[in-house]
Design a protein around this motif. Structure first.
Motif, mmCIF file in Angstrom:
data_model
loop_
_atom_site.group_PDB
_atom_site.id
_atom_site.type_symbol
_atom_site.label_atom_id
_atom_site.label_comp_id
_atom_site.label_asym_id
_atom_site.label_seq_id
_atom_site.Cartn_x
_atom_site.Cartn_y
_atom_site.Cartn_z
ATOM 1 N N PRO A 197 1.310 -1.097 0.313
ATOM 2 C CA PRO A 197 0.294 -0.169 0.032
ATOM 3 C C PRO A 197 1.216 1.030 0.121
ATOM 4 N N SER A 198 0.130 2.027 -0.294
ATOM 5 C CA SER A 198 1.184 3.490 -0.574
ATOM 6 C C SER A 198 0.853 4.220 1.052
ATOM 7 N N GLU A 358 1.071 -0.584 11.721
ATOM 8 C CA GLU A 358 0.394 -0.033 13.439
ATOM 9 C C GLU A 358 0.485 1.642 13.940
ATOM 10 N N LYS A 359 -0.045 1.872 14.774
ATOM 11 C CA LYS A 359 -0.138 3.147 14.879
ATOM 12 C C LYS A 359 0.869 3.101 15.751
ATOM 13 N N GLY A 360 1.115 2.772 16.686
ATOM 14 C CA GLY A 360 3.082 3.012 17.544
ATOM 15 C C GLY A 360 3.726 3.405 16.017
ATOM 16 N N HIS A 361 3.931 2.860 14.889
ATOM 17 C CA HIS A 361 4.714 3.041 14.171
ATOM 18 C C HIS A 361 5.205 4.294 13.259
ATOM 19 N N ILE A 362 3.332 4.584 13.529
ATOM 20 C CA ILE A 362 3.098 5.968 12.870
ATOM 21 C C ILE A 362 3.470 6.824 14.229
ATOM 22 N N LEU A 363 3.472 7.148 14.906
ATOM 23 C CA LEU A 363 4.480 7.550 16.018
ATOM 24 C C LEU A 363 5.506 7.916 15.710
ATOM 25 N N SER A 364 6.696 6.449 15.490
ATOM 26 C CA SER A 364 7.374 6.806 15.477
ATOM 27 C C SER A 364 8.354 7.833 13.924
ATOM 28 N N CYS A 365 7.110 7.800 13.293
ATOM 29 C CA CYS A 365 7.510 8.788 11.910
ATOM 30 C C CYS A 365 7.202 9.924 12.511
ATOM 31 N N PHE A 366 6.937 9.999 12.933
ATOM 32 C CA PHE A 366 5.970 11.675 13.593
ATOM 33 C C PHE A 366 6.971 12.497 14.338
ATOM 34 N N TYR A 367 8.640 11.375 15.067
ATOM 35 C CA TYR A 367 8.875 11.562 15.719
ATOM 36 C C TYR A 367 9.888 11.726 15.136
ATOM 37 N N GLU A 368 10.233 11.241 14.361
ATOM 38 C CA GLU A 368 11.633 10.909 13.542
ATOM 39 C C GLU A 368 10.906 12.066 12.632
ATOM 40 N N GLU A 369 10.749 12.682 11.830
ATOM 41 C CA GLU A 369 10.248 13.557 10.932
ATOM 42 C C GLU A 369 10.525 14.866 12.292
ATOM 43 N N MET A 370 9.959 15.035 12.834
ATOM 44 C CA MET A 370 9.808 16.480 13.574
ATOM 45 C C MET A 370 11.595 16.875 14.388
ATOM 46 N N MET A 371 11.889 15.549 14.633
ATOM 47 C CA MET A 371 13.336 16.014 15.244
ATOM 48 C C MET A 371 14.252 16.301 13.945
ATOM 49 N N SER A 372 14.186 15.685 12.535
ATOM 50 C CA SER A 372 14.932 16.053 11.205
ATOM 51 C C SER A 372 14.213 17.058 11.342
ATOM 52 N N GLU A 373 13.071 17.936 11.184
ATOM 53 C CA GLU A 373 12.944 19.353 11.277
ATOM 54 C C GLU A 373 13.659 20.023 12.436
ATOM 55 N N VAL A 382 2.532 15.373 19.721
ATOM 56 C CA VAL A 382 2.603 13.632 18.878
ATOM 57 C C VAL A 382 1.725 13.093 18.996
ATOM 58 N N GLU A 383 0.559 12.721 20.010
ATOM 59 C CA GLU A 383 -0.876 11.772 19.447
ATOM 60 C C GLU A 383 -1.434 12.700 19.674
ATOM 61 N N SER A 384 -1.519 13.818 19.013
ATOM 62 C CA SER A 384 -2.482 14.689 18.515
ATOM 63 C C SER A 384 -2.964 14.197 16.927
ATOM 64 N N LEU A 385 -1.660 14.642 16.741
ATOM 65 C CA LEU A 385 -1.237 14.420 15.016
ATOM 66 C C LEU A 385 -1.857 13.238 14.271
ATOM 67 N N ALA A 386 -1.290 12.254 15.114
ATOM 68 C CA ALA A 386 -1.610 10.795 14.850
ATOM 69 C C ALA A 386 -2.895 10.159 15.015
ATOM 70 N N GLY A 387 -3.465 11.135 16.077
ATOM 71 C CA GLY A 387 -5.047 10.917 16.063
ATOM 72 C C GLY A 387 -5.950 11.328 14.750
ATOM 73 N N GLN A 388 -4.885 12.671 13.978
ATOM 74 C CA GLN A 388 -5.983 13.149 13.368
ATOM 75 C C GLN A 388 -5.853 12.048 11.640
ATOM 76 N N GLY A 403 0.101 4.943 5.882
ATOM 77 C CA GLY A 403 1.211 4.325 6.396
ATOM 78 C C GLY A 403 1.430 6.281 6.601
ATOM 79 N N CYS A 404 2.734 6.248 6.493
ATOM 80 C CA CYS A 404 3.331 7.497 6.976
ATOM 81 C C CYS A 404 3.184 9.138 6.208
ATOM 82 N N LYS A 405 2.247 8.312 4.944
ATOM 83 C CA LYS A 405 2.600 9.100 3.790
ATOM 84 C C LYS A 405 1.669 10.445 4.506
ATOM 85 N N GLN A 406 1.722 11.031 5.434
ATOM 86 C CA GLN A 406 0.730 12.393 5.344
ATOM 87 C C GLN A 406 1.314 12.777 6.360
ATOM 88 N N VAL A 407 2.089 12.284 7.474
ATOM 89 C CA VAL A 407 3.034 12.546 8.082
ATOM 90 C C VAL A 407 3.497 13.675 8.228
#
Length: 414
Positions: A197-198, A358-373, A382-388, A403-407
């Motif tokens: 999937p995408s 899974e949702k736990g993987h989406i949270l990891s994607c948010f952490y990684e992207e925010m740290m890189s930015e 992060v929880e509120s962003l993942a809940g959207q 997946g993590c495409k919208q992160v």
């Protein structure tokens, strides 16, 4: 008394007595001759007289013993048959053998073992074994050196750190790369297809592969091909075929000169026209020259994403899969019929399916992207962003539909 003549002695007794009597007669004759030749007061005559008297005494004792033996053999009470010998049994033979004294060596002497003649064939055999062992060791060292040149261990660590939720896909990919890059000579090119999937990490792994192989083999040995960029709608398919064929041929020829294996990463394969897929499939065949057989192709597409999602959700709602390897086999079996209907080139490819995150993987994607930015990843934020994001809920688990495409888009809005 009765007038009969006395019986004569037996011939055996005469034969026993005749030889001593004859010897005595000879001695007397010899002594008589010597007495005449020597005077009476000569010492040699006295010495000779003593020797003769000793000889007579010996002859007398001998004759007495012979007479006693003759009378014993002619006894009328006991008879002994000396002609018949007792039979020799096996036990007596064995006893005689055991009585033989052993050969004992003196304590001061050295014992020498029998010399052994060494065969020249053994030396040849040992030399052959040494040559074979050296060749095997040399081949193993060459395999290790070839893998070290591509630094696949570093690539695997990078993927495990930056790719989330795709453990089976990463393990399958690294196993295929290690087996292929262990040698430089092959009978077919390596073709790997990423399907899923995408937003599950297919393009991200393709980007990591391109970055890694450019650093170890050079930019001219890696081609990262995007269909919408390299072959847009306003360009004819024949021009795209010509450009792709020329790029692959030039890279393969240059890599063969440098003794390297080129890497072709083809993203958005589902958007390729059939004619371009046909051109690409010609490079996957086995009946080519050696330089075209030493190449790696990575095909990235969303084809089969729905089939993967259905297999995963069905197994979550029913009985869970006991082994990860069995899970990978089920996904591959579901993808092959779909891919072969699109084009036969997927029959020559190794299928690597990518599962839902899974949702736990989406949270990891948010952490990684925010740290890189450079944004502090607050857990509540992060929880509120993942809940959207939207999720599939099945069997108590939540799986992201995109997946993590919208992160990245969510983080850029902060």
């Amino acid at each position: 008394m009765d007038g009969r003549k006395p019986a004569l002695k037996s011939p055996q007794k005469l034969s026993l007595l005749s030889s001593p009597v004859r010897a005595i007669i000879r001695l007397r004759r010899t002594a008589h001759i010597l007495k005449k030749s020597f005077p009476a007061g000569d010492p040699q005559a006295k010495l000779l007289q003593r020797q003769i008297s000793l000889g007579k005494a010996k002859l007398g004792s001998t004759s007495a013993s012979l007479l006693s033996q003759a009378s014993f053999e002619s006894s009328q009470y006991f008879t002994f048959d000396t002609s018949v010998q007792p039979p020799v049994t096996r036990s007596s033979k064995r006893k005689k053998r055991h009585r033989n004294p052993r050969v004992l060596y003196p304590g001061t002497s050295k014992k020498y073992l029998p010399t052994e003649h060494k065969s020249k064939a053994k030396r040849c055999l040992l030399l052959l074994i040494a040559i074979i062992c050296f060749q095997i060791l040399n081949a193993i060292e060459n395999l290790d050196d070839n893998l070290l040149k591509y630094d696949l261990d570093g690539l695997e660590k990078t993927m495990q750190r930056e790719v989330f939720g795709q453990t089976l896909a990463v393990e399958s990919l690294m196993g295929l790369l290690k087996d292929y890059l262990a040698t430089h000579t092959h009978n077919k090119p390596l073709v790997i297809s990423f399907n899923g999937p995408s937003g599950v990490g297919k393009s991200h792994i393709g980007w990591l592969l391109a970055k890694h192989f450019r650093s170890v083999t050079g930019h001219h040995s890696v081609l990262h091909y995007f269909t919408m960029h390299h072959c847009p709608d306003n360009v004819s398919t024949s021009a795209c075929q010509l450009d792709l064929s020329k790029a692959i041929s030039n890279m393969v020829t240059q890599a063969e000169i440098e003794e390297k294996i080129p890497l072709f990463i083809l993203d958005e394969v589902e958007l390729m026209p059939p004619a371009l897929l046909e051109t690409l499939s010609r490079f996957f065949q086995m009946n080519q020259t050696n330089e075209f057989l030493n190449a790696m192709y990575i095909l990235i597409s969303k084809v089969g994403g729905n089939e993967i999602m259905n297999v995963l959700l069905q197994n979550i709602s029913g009985d869970p899969l006991p082994q990860p390897q069995r899970k990978m086999e089920l996904l591959q079996e579901a993808l092959r019929p779909v891919l072969s209907r699109i084009h036969p080139l997927w029959t020559l490819a190794e299928i690597v399916p990518f599962v839902l995150l899974e949702k736990g993987h989406i949270l990891s994607c948010f952490y990684e992207e925010m740290m890189s930015e450079g944004i502090y990843p607050d857990p509540s934020h992060v929880e509120s962003l993942a809940g959207q994001l939207s999720y599939y809920t099945q069997g108590g688990q939540q799986y992201a539909t995109t997946g993590c495409k919208q992160v990245v888009a969510k983080v850029n809005l902060l």
